[in-house]
Design an enzyme around this catalytic site. Sequence first.
Site, PDB file in Angstrom:
ATOM      1  CB  CYS A 137      32.641   1.099  68.323  1.00  0.00           C
ATOM      2  SG  CYS A 137      34.390   1.982  68.360  1.00  0.00           S
ATOM      3  CD  GLN A 158      41.724   6.649  63.939  1.00  0.00           C
ATOM      4  OE1 GLN A 158      42.446   6.581  63.237  1.00  0.00           O
ATOM      5  NE2 GLN A 158      41.099   5.789  64.667  1.00  0.00           N
ATOM      6  N   GLY A 175      40.657   8.389  74.879  1.00  0.00           N
ATOM      7  CA  GLY A 175      40.117   9.276  73.949  1.00  0.00           C
ATOM      8  C   GLY A 175      38.460   9.454  74.340  1.00  0.00           C
ATOM      9  CB  SER A 176      35.793   7.088  75.313  1.00  0.00           C
ATOM     10  OG  SER A 176      36.177   6.312  74.217  1.00  0.00           O
ATOM     11  CB  THR A 210      46.853   7.036  91.593  1.00  0.00           C
ATOM     12  OG1 THR A 210      46.271   7.140  93.049  1.00  0.00           O
ATOM     13  CG2 THR A 210      48.297   6.500  91.721  1.00  0.00           C
ATOM     14  N   GLY A 269      46.184   7.316  73.292  1.00  0.00           N
ATOM     15  CA  GLY A 269      47.568   6.626  73.223  1.00  0.00           C
ATOM     16  C   GLY A 269      47.499   5.573  72.371  1.00  0.00           C
ATOM     17  CG  HIS A 270      44.251   2.453  72.043  1.00  0.00           C
ATOM     18  ND1 HIS A 270      43.711   1.594  71.043  1.00  0.00           N
ATOM     19  CD2 HIS A 270      43.365   3.528  72.322  1.00  0.00           C
ATOM     20  CE1 HIS A 270      42.542   1.964  70.958  1.00  0.00           C
ATOM     21  NE2 HIS A 270      42.018   2.955  71.822  1.00  0.00           N
TER      22      HIS A 270
HETATM   23  C1  LIG Z   1      39.598   5.205  68.866  1.00  0.00           C
HETATM   24  C2  LIG Z   1      38.730   6.570  68.982  1.00  0.00           C
HETATM   25  C3  LIG Z   1      38.174   7.131  69.942  1.00  0.00           C
HETATM   26  C4  LIG Z   1      38.205   6.299  71.519  1.00  0.00           C
HETATM   27  O1  LIG Z   1      39.544   6.458  71.805  1.00  0.00           O
HETATM   28  P1  LIG Z   1      39.801   5.541  73.115  1.00  0.00           P
HETATM   29  O2  LIG Z   1      41.053   5.603  73.692  1.00  0.00           O
HETATM   30  O3  LIG Z   1      39.829   4.010  72.576  1.00  0.00           O
HETATM   31  O4  LIG Z   1      38.751   5.495  74.063  1.00  0.00           O
HETATM   32  C5  LIG Z   1      37.555   8.294  69.907  1.00  0.00           C
HETATM   33  N1  LIG Z   1      37.647   9.144  68.743  1.00  0.00           N
HETATM   34  C6  LIG Z   1      38.113   8.426  67.660  1.00  0.00           C
HETATM   35  C7  LIG Z   1      38.049   9.100  66.256  1.00  0.00           C
HETATM   36  C8  LIG Z   1      38.777   7.202  67.640  1.00  0.00           C
HETATM   37  O5  LIG Z   1      39.107   6.979  66.477  1.00  0.00           O
END
Ligand SMILES: *Cc1c(COP(=O)(O)O)cnc(C)c1O
Length: 394
Positions: free
Chosen positions: A327, A182, A73-74, A240, A203-204
């Site tokens: 974080c 989220q 996500g980052s 990749t 994904g996580h």
């Molecule tokens: C967890 C989160 C991210 C970061 O996602 P990652 O896959 O851990 O880098 C970004 N924005 C929000 C709102 C999140 O909750």
Amino acid sequence: MEKRFVYADNSATTRVSDEVLKSMLPYFTEHYGNASSIYKLGRDAQKDIETARGKVAKALNASPSEIFFTSCGSESDNWAIRGVCEKLAPKGKKHIITSVFEHHAILHTCQYMEKHGYEVTYLPINEQGFVNPEDVRNAIREDTAIVSIMYANNEIGTIQPIKEIGAICREKKVIFHTDAVQAVGNVPIDVQEQNIDILSLSGHKIHAQKGIGAIYIKKGISLPNLIFGGAQERNKRAGTENVPAIVGLGTAIEIATSNIPEKTKKVTAMRNRLIDGLLKLPRTRLNGSRENRLAGNCNISIEGVEGESLLLKLDLNGICASSGSACTSGSLDPSHVLLALGLKHEVAHGSLRLSISDETTDEDIDYILEVVPRVVEQLRAMSPLWEKIIKEEK
Ligand SMILES: *Cc1c(COP(=O)(O)O)cnc(C)c1O
């Protein structure tokens, strides 16, 4: 009550579900081809990546050509902000609009852009935890390159008026990005209906593995690369492909978006029981609105306790929770989100985020409601701060 293990930190990360893991496993052992190879093993991998892309697209009502896989996500957030800024700089557009309570993936990218000659407007939130769309309208200037407002906040769970904000950006012809990490799988998302130009997901947070994300970039917007190298992802994102993770994300997003109403109903009921139970403790407050809130999010402030001590005590009792955001743990600064809501430092310090999922059970809620009040009482009994609060009350 017997000691249990209760995972109540699903906003930090989620368990990889059995279905997701099962769908991924063959890609480690049998289907291990490089998707760029020309023989069948490679071509098959490419095909399965495209199937996963189709699932991500369907979940957002986007087209597969608008979806790119990233590492998290980052990365998607970085790419959105930096990509749009770089693209529009030659047109003199060097202004960014975001909000004060974004994830650090957005805030720290914006701070980086500020160091490189960009101006950033950080919109406030109200005491209920919402950005006002009219504030977005009023902040837009001739030189605004991008508006980036998160879909749902990771600490207090408030769901933002995304469609309205998107409509304003569309009217003003400004690119609108939303960090929906989220929100995906918890709130119905339709990028077309909701006027979203760019969207980040991970994904996580939806029962896939860590280290896989995706970005939706509306057709017609072409962003410069963040990562250069090979021709993967139609030349836009080198590296990749992480085939098992991509396949797992496809499975996860398909499952997560298949039953949102039922899941919301079930999880909201448990969440409300949690909130009501914990608010029975004296001098507590719910952070963020109860309406328009992610089903699984409970964030309360408990005066006279220190968040970190509370987490350690809960851990000893088998409960995984969080205070502020994961974080920022390790730093003693109170959460920027809670401060933005207007909480005093000492109240923000005593905050507890419990984020449940559809894997949470009623017995888990019973257990939390038994343990938290007991632990809070123990901590308050030895807190000089609590003593002072009680004295002042008299
Ligand atoms: C967890 C989160 C991210 C970061 O996602 P990652 O896959 O851990 O880098 C970004 N924005 C929000 C709102 C999140 O909750």
